[in-house]
Design an enzyme around this catalytic site. Sequence first.
Site, PDB file in Angstrom:
ATOM      1  N   ARG A 191      13.459   8.205   4.497  1.00 28.83           N
ATOM      2  CA  ARG A 191      13.447   7.325   3.211  1.00 28.83           C
ATOM      3  C   ARG A 191      13.971   8.481   2.303  1.00 28.83           C
ATOM      4  O   ARG A 191      14.447   8.126   1.133  1.00 28.83           O
ATOM      5  CB  ARG A 191      12.360   6.643   2.879  1.00 28.83           C
ATOM      6  CG  ARG A 191      12.184   5.339   3.643  1.00 28.83           C
ATOM      7  CD  ARG A 191      10.776   4.739   3.315  1.00 28.83           C
ATOM      8  NE  ARG A 191      10.735   4.418   1.815  1.00 28.83           N
ATOM      9  CZ  ARG A 191      11.205   3.281   1.259  1.00 28.83           C
ATOM     10  NH1 ARG A 191      12.036   2.406   2.190  1.00 28.83           N
ATOM     11  NH2 ARG A 191      11.247   2.841   0.197  1.00 28.83           N
ATOM     12  N   ARG A 195      17.528  18.061  -0.471  1.00 27.44           N
ATOM     13  CA  ARG A 195      18.680  18.457  -1.072  1.00 27.44           C
ATOM     14  C   ARG A 195      18.706  19.973  -1.438  1.00 27.44           C
ATOM     15  O   ARG A 195      17.773  20.478  -2.012  1.00 27.44           O
ATOM     16  CB  ARG A 195      18.825  17.424  -2.547  1.00 27.44           C
ATOM     17  CG  ARG A 195      18.986  16.038  -2.464  1.00 27.44           C
ATOM     18  CD  ARG A 195      19.889  15.341  -3.394  1.00 27.44           C
ATOM     19  NE  ARG A 195      19.805  14.083  -3.098  1.00 27.44           N
ATOM     20  CZ  ARG A 195      19.046  13.385  -4.170  1.00 27.44           C
ATOM     21  NH1 ARG A 195      18.318  13.719  -5.021  1.00 27.44           N
ATOM     22  NH2 ARG A 195      18.910  12.011  -3.849  1.00 27.44           N
ATOM     23  N   ARG A 267      -1.109  -1.695   4.963  1.00 21.07           N
ATOM     24  CA  ARG A 267      -2.167  -0.825   3.924  1.00 21.07           C
ATOM     25  C   ARG A 267      -1.952  -1.863   2.666  1.00 21.07           C
ATOM     26  O   ARG A 267      -0.748  -2.522   2.268  1.00 21.07           O
ATOM     27  CB  ARG A 267      -1.286   0.451   3.441  1.00 21.07           C
ATOM     28  CG  ARG A 267      -1.413   1.191   4.788  1.00 21.07           C
ATOM     29  CD  ARG A 267      -2.643   1.561   5.122  1.00 21.07           C
ATOM     30  NE  ARG A 267      -3.101   2.700   4.107  1.00 21.07           N
ATOM     31  CZ  ARG A 267      -4.434   3.316   4.253  1.00 21.07           C
ATOM     32  NH1 ARG A 267      -5.141   2.764   5.252  1.00 21.07           N
ATOM     33  NH2 ARG A 267      -4.990   4.232   3.564  1.00 21.07           N
ATOM     34  N   ARG A 297      -0.623   8.267  -6.288  1.00 26.95           N
ATOM     35  CA  ARG A 297       0.218   8.370  -7.457  1.00 26.95           C
ATOM     36  C   ARG A 297      -0.397   7.727  -8.743  1.00 26.95           C
ATOM     37  O   ARG A 297      -1.180   7.147  -8.665  1.00 26.95           O
ATOM     38  CB  ARG A 297       1.533   8.069  -7.041  1.00 26.95           C
ATOM     39  CG  ARG A 297       1.798   6.571  -6.894  1.00 26.95           C
ATOM     40  CD  ARG A 297       3.064   6.457  -6.362  1.00 26.95           C
ATOM     41  NE  ARG A 297       3.291   4.972  -5.628  1.00 26.95           N
ATOM     42  CZ  ARG A 297       4.318   4.563  -5.222  1.00 26.95           C
ATOM     43  NH1 ARG A 297       5.475   5.208  -5.195  1.00 26.95           N
ATOM     44  NH2 ARG A 297       4.415   3.242  -4.661  1.00 26.95           N
ATOM     45  N   GLU A 318      -2.914   4.997  -8.656  1.00 29.83           N
ATOM     46  CA  GLU A 318      -2.896   3.956  -7.320  1.00 29.83           C
ATOM     47  C   GLU A 318      -3.346   4.690  -5.956  1.00 29.83           C
ATOM     48  O   GLU A 318      -3.568   5.714  -5.608  1.00 29.83           O
ATOM     49  CB  GLU A 318      -1.248   4.189  -6.979  1.00 29.83           C
ATOM     50  CG  GLU A 318      -0.735   3.012  -5.827  1.00 29.83           C
ATOM     51  CD  GLU A 318       0.611   2.898  -5.805  1.00 29.83           C
ATOM     52  OE1 GLU A 318       1.363   2.839  -7.019  1.00 29.83           O
ATOM     53  OE2 GLU A 318       1.239   3.085  -4.757  1.00 29.83           O
ATOM     54  N   TYR A 366       9.151  -2.600   6.452  1.00 30.74           N
ATOM     55  CA  TYR A 366       9.385  -1.837   5.214  1.00 30.74           C
ATOM     56  C   TYR A 366      10.590  -2.140   4.530  1.00 30.74           C
ATOM     57  O   TYR A 366      11.490  -1.293   4.718  1.00 30.74           O
ATOM     58  CB  TYR A 366       8.959  -0.266   5.629  1.00 30.74           C
ATOM     59  CG  TYR A 366       8.631   0.457   4.402  1.00 30.74           C
ATOM     60  CD1 TYR A 366       8.558   0.252   3.021  1.00 30.74           C
ATOM     61  CD2 TYR A 366       8.120   1.813   4.749  1.00 30.74           C
ATOM     62  CE1 TYR A 366       8.021   1.114   2.060  1.00 30.74           C
ATOM     63  CE2 TYR A 366       7.617   2.673   3.612  1.00 30.74           C
ATOM     64  CZ  TYR A 366       7.685   2.393   2.370  1.00 30.74           C
ATOM     65  OH  TYR A 366       7.425   3.405   1.473  1.00 30.74           O
ATOM     66  N   ASP A 368      13.411  -2.697   1.233  1.00 26.07           N
ATOM     67  CA  ASP A 368      13.352  -2.521  -0.103  1.00 26.07           C
ATOM     68  C   ASP A 368      13.857  -3.649  -0.793  1.00 26.07           C
ATOM     69  O   ASP A 368      14.466  -4.552  -0.080  1.00 26.07           O
ATOM     70  CB  ASP A 368      14.559  -1.130  -0.375  1.00 26.07           C
ATOM     71  CG  ASP A 368      13.971   0.233  -0.286  1.00 26.07           C
ATOM     72  OD1 ASP A 368      12.607   0.286  -0.503  1.00 26.07           O
ATOM     73  OD2 ASP A 368      14.502   1.026   0.198  1.00 26.07           O
TER      74      ASP A 368
HETATM   75  N1  UDP Z   1       5.820  10.578   0.842  1.00 30.94           N
HETATM   76  C1  UDP Z   1       5.114  11.835   0.680  1.00 30.94           C
HETATM   77  N2  UDP Z   1       4.814  12.468  -0.429  1.00 30.94           N
HETATM   78  C2  UDP Z   1       5.462  11.867  -1.417  1.00 30.94           C
HETATM   79  C3  UDP Z   1       6.003  10.898  -1.562  1.00 30.94           C
HETATM   80  C4  UDP Z   1       6.319  10.135  -0.384  1.00 30.94           C
HETATM   81  O1  UDP Z   1       4.575  12.337   1.942  1.00 30.94           O
HETATM   82  O2  UDP Z   1       5.343  12.623  -2.478  1.00 30.94           O
HETATM   83  C5  UDP Z   1       5.946   9.989   1.917  1.00 30.94           C
HETATM   84  C6  UDP Z   1       4.719   9.021   2.380  1.00 30.94           C
HETATM   85  O3  UDP Z   1       4.542   8.733   3.649  1.00 30.94           O
HETATM   86  C7  UDP Z   1       5.357   7.587   1.894  1.00 30.94           C
HETATM   87  C8  UDP Z   1       7.119   7.923   2.340  1.00 30.94           C
HETATM   88  O4  UDP Z   1       7.174   9.402   2.181  1.00 30.94           O
HETATM   89  O5  UDP Z   1       5.043   6.606   2.413  1.00 30.94           O
HETATM   90  C9  UDP Z   1       8.197   7.063   1.728  1.00 30.94           C
HETATM   91  O6  UDP Z   1       8.109   7.270   0.427  1.00 30.94           O
HETATM   92  P1  UDP Z   1       8.500   6.171  -0.971  1.00 30.94           P
HETATM   93  O7  UDP Z   1       8.438   7.071  -2.200  1.00 30.94           O
HETATM   94  O8  UDP Z   1       9.808   5.756  -0.293  1.00 30.94           O
HETATM   95  O9  UDP Z   1       7.351   5.267  -0.902  1.00 30.94           O
HETATM   96  P2  UDP Z   1       7.208   3.946  -1.642  1.00 30.94           P
HETATM   97  O10 UDP Z   1       7.457   4.157  -3.405  1.00 30.94           O
HETATM   98  O11 UDP Z   1       8.106   2.903  -1.085  1.00 30.94           O
HETATM   99  O12 UDP Z   1       5.597   3.465  -1.653  1.00 30.94           O
END
Ligand code: UDP
Length: 401
Positions: A191, A195, A267, A297, A318, A366, A368
């Site tokens: 996902r 870059r 989860r 986060r 969170e 999962y 979007d």
């Molecule tokens: N992830 C991570 N570190 C980060 C952000 C994301 O390891 O700082 C991993 C984590 O396993 C997460 C996945 O990447 O579940 C997908 O991230 P995304 O930001 O798409 O998660 P969402 O916002 O859908 O919870």
Amino acid sequence: MSRAFDKTRRIFKRRRGIGAMKLLMVGAGLSGAVLARELAVAGHQITVIDQRGHIAGNCHTERDAETGVLVHVYGPHIFHTDDAQVWNYVQRFSSFKPYLNRVKTTAQGAVFSLPINLHTINQFYGRTMTPDEARAFIDAQADKTITDPQTFEEQALRFVGPDLYEAFFKGYTMKQWGCSPRELPASILKRLPVRFNYDDNYFAHKFQGMPEDGYTPLVARILDHPAIDVHLNTAFTPDLAARHDHVFWSGALDGYFGNRLGRLGYRTLDFKRSVGHGDVQGCAVMNYGDTDVPWTRITEHKHFSPWEVHEGTVCYHEYARACDEGDIPYYPIRLVQEKALLSDYITLAKATGGVTFVGRLGTYRYLDMDVTIREALDTVETFSAALAAGQTPPVFAVNPL
Ligand code: UDP
């Protein structure tokens, strides 16, 4: 076609004219709303029920009573898609403000830019590399013995190497998913892009934005149709189903069967609200990569609506944990054991008539928001085509496995 369905369909053909059916939509989230709308437009009569006291499912937004800030009650939702039809669809129901998701992460005592980009790499290693230099540098750290990454960890070690993996992904992922990244599929990490330039837009999609007055008004306008009745705080009952010709179920797949075969793993999230003044963290989303910080986060919601001005500010810490009975399921885990159980539920579902499973929870994926809408639109097409051909509506319009 099942006999029961055939009978009800004939009755309704007689009662309301060819094709018109009485449909029950379980769940007033994005899937339920879009399906309800498009099926109403197609001439059907729709009852939408939701057990919660609001529409819009987990994209529900509301004004924080104390600060007036628009809050993403169930966590951050940013609309992003490459699908022009879906983008045009949502524009019909809300004005959208341009919004790019620029996420930061706090890890190992410093703040870095996400997704991993040239700024992250240069800052992390204390270097001033050009794109080509950084590409070669990271490539030298990548584990080339991994040719076809299957797990999250393999994907990370193959594409960013051990240092960045440890700092940004390993700890966050263990907190988020409650297991080792060795047990998770590579698709979760896919996902996120890596870059070798300074582009820090979290998403690479052509269309990105935020509904100006939030997701709940957007969903309310989708549901605003004379052939749609919405009932909140209303649980599904077999009686209710019996009064309709067909059910669309956007709740949890295992929940439909009363968890008869066992519980699929999800989860859930807990949020700890705090208020302050002005600007507390300087961005909408700050991730925390270290395991000694218990939250994954912090979201400071006012930054999702930068066109609004508020003196106060509201933040949500969170926390992710296993979803118990009675908790709201957020993320389907889909480990090996869940995939096996999912397969059993699919078999059970296919032997059950009169219901179509839709959306993130109904298909245990999962998803979007844009994909949810695309699939809802496609499901209406599939459903209508089946009716027109005199066939049983599909139990799944997409393959959940
Ligand atoms: N992830 C991570 N570190 C980060 C952000 C994301 O390891 O700082 C991993 C984590 O396993 C997460 C996945 O990447 O579940 C997908 O991230 P995304 O930001 O798409 O998660 P969402 O916002 O859908 O919870």
